[in-house]
Design a protein around this motif. Sequence first.
Motif, PDB file in Angstrom:
ATOM      1  N   VAL A   1       5.761   7.116  -4.795  1.00 18.55           N
ATOM      2  CA  VAL A   1       4.808   5.773  -4.744  1.00 18.55           C
ATOM      3  C   VAL A   1       6.002   4.898  -5.236  1.00 18.55           C
ATOM      4  N   PHE A   2       6.034   3.743  -4.342  1.00 15.63           N
ATOM      5  CA  PHE A   2       6.965   2.679  -4.523  1.00 15.63           C
ATOM      6  C   PHE A   2       6.472   1.235  -4.106  1.00 15.63           C
ATOM      7  N   ALA A   3       7.197   0.149  -4.644  1.00 17.52           N
ATOM      8  CA  ALA A   3       6.729  -1.108  -4.214  1.00 17.52           C
ATOM      9  C   ALA A   3       7.325  -1.364  -2.780  1.00 17.52           C
ATOM     10  N   ARG A   4       6.227  -2.103  -2.032  1.00 17.48           N
ATOM     11  CA  ARG A   4       6.531  -2.304  -0.717  1.00 17.48           C
ATOM     12  C   ARG A   4       7.567  -3.424  -0.309  1.00 17.48           C
ATOM     13  N   SER A   5       7.748  -4.246  -1.498  1.00 15.95           N
ATOM     14  CA  SER A   5       8.531  -5.501  -1.369  1.00 15.95           C
ATOM     15  C   SER A   5      10.045  -5.022  -1.189  1.00 15.95           C
ATOM     16  N   GLY A   6      10.608  -5.616  -0.286  1.00 17.56           N
ATOM     17  CA  GLY A   6      12.152  -5.241  -0.345  1.00 17.56           C
ATOM     18  C   GLY A   6      12.539  -3.998   0.619  1.00 17.56           C
ATOM     19  N   LYS A   7      11.282  -3.225   0.706  1.00 14.05           N
ATOM     20  CA  LYS A   7      11.532  -1.906   1.480  1.00 14.05           C
ATOM     21  C   LYS A   7      11.532  -2.034   3.126  1.00 14.05           C
ATOM     22  N   ASP A   8      12.556  -1.753   4.054  1.00 17.65           N
ATOM     23  CA  ASP A   8      12.801  -1.797   5.279  1.00 17.65           C
ATOM     24  C   ASP A   8      12.157  -0.309   5.901  1.00 17.65           C
ATOM     25  N   ASP A   9      10.899  -0.554   6.724  1.00 15.18           N
ATOM     26  CA  ASP A   9      10.448   0.625   7.025  1.00 15.18           C
ATOM     27  C   ASP A   9      11.304   1.437   8.191  1.00 15.18           C
ATOM     28  N   ARG A  10      12.228   0.733   8.794  1.00 12.41           N
ATOM     29  CA  ARG A  10      12.948   1.314   9.509  1.00 12.41           C
ATOM     30  C   ARG A  10      13.848   2.356   8.819  1.00 12.41           C
TER      31      ARG A  10
END
Length: 155
Positions: A58-67
């Motif tokens: 489980v992690f913060a969505r902000s700053g995560k590149d889904d690619r």
Amino acid sequence: MEGILRPLVRATTEGRRVQRHLTNVLEAQCPPDLQVELEEIVIFHDMPPEARIPDVTVFARSGKDDRTNSVAAGQVILAVEVVSPGSADEDRRVKPGEYARNGIPHFWRVELEPEPVMHTYVLTDGGYVNAGVFGSSDRIKSVVLGWVDIPVSRL
């Protein structure tokens, strides 16, 4: 390339089922600013390269590149390991130490034998302290992760 060579140990069918069920339940409950993934690569350091692949993250969505299929350890809220016969010592001893050293605030370990039991830990003063052990008739609830309410029987 430098780094640590680790053998790949595939989870049992039961272990993969628990991973999937836990991911689905966490995903249904987590706030919109968090993301839940199976086997996301958690990067501890770029140089020298050091990473782990928790069973559920489980992690913060902000700053995560889904690619990508990786996330920095600083974004991770919770790492979960489902103990497998081929990686039991790593799941119980080695991985929690690495997660703690890299500042991951919550660690959960699922023991499957003789029946599923969830061990929950919270990071305190650089190490994990027990935050509760939950058996098949219990519900996993967390004071810190107030959105979590999971019947262990659903795993």
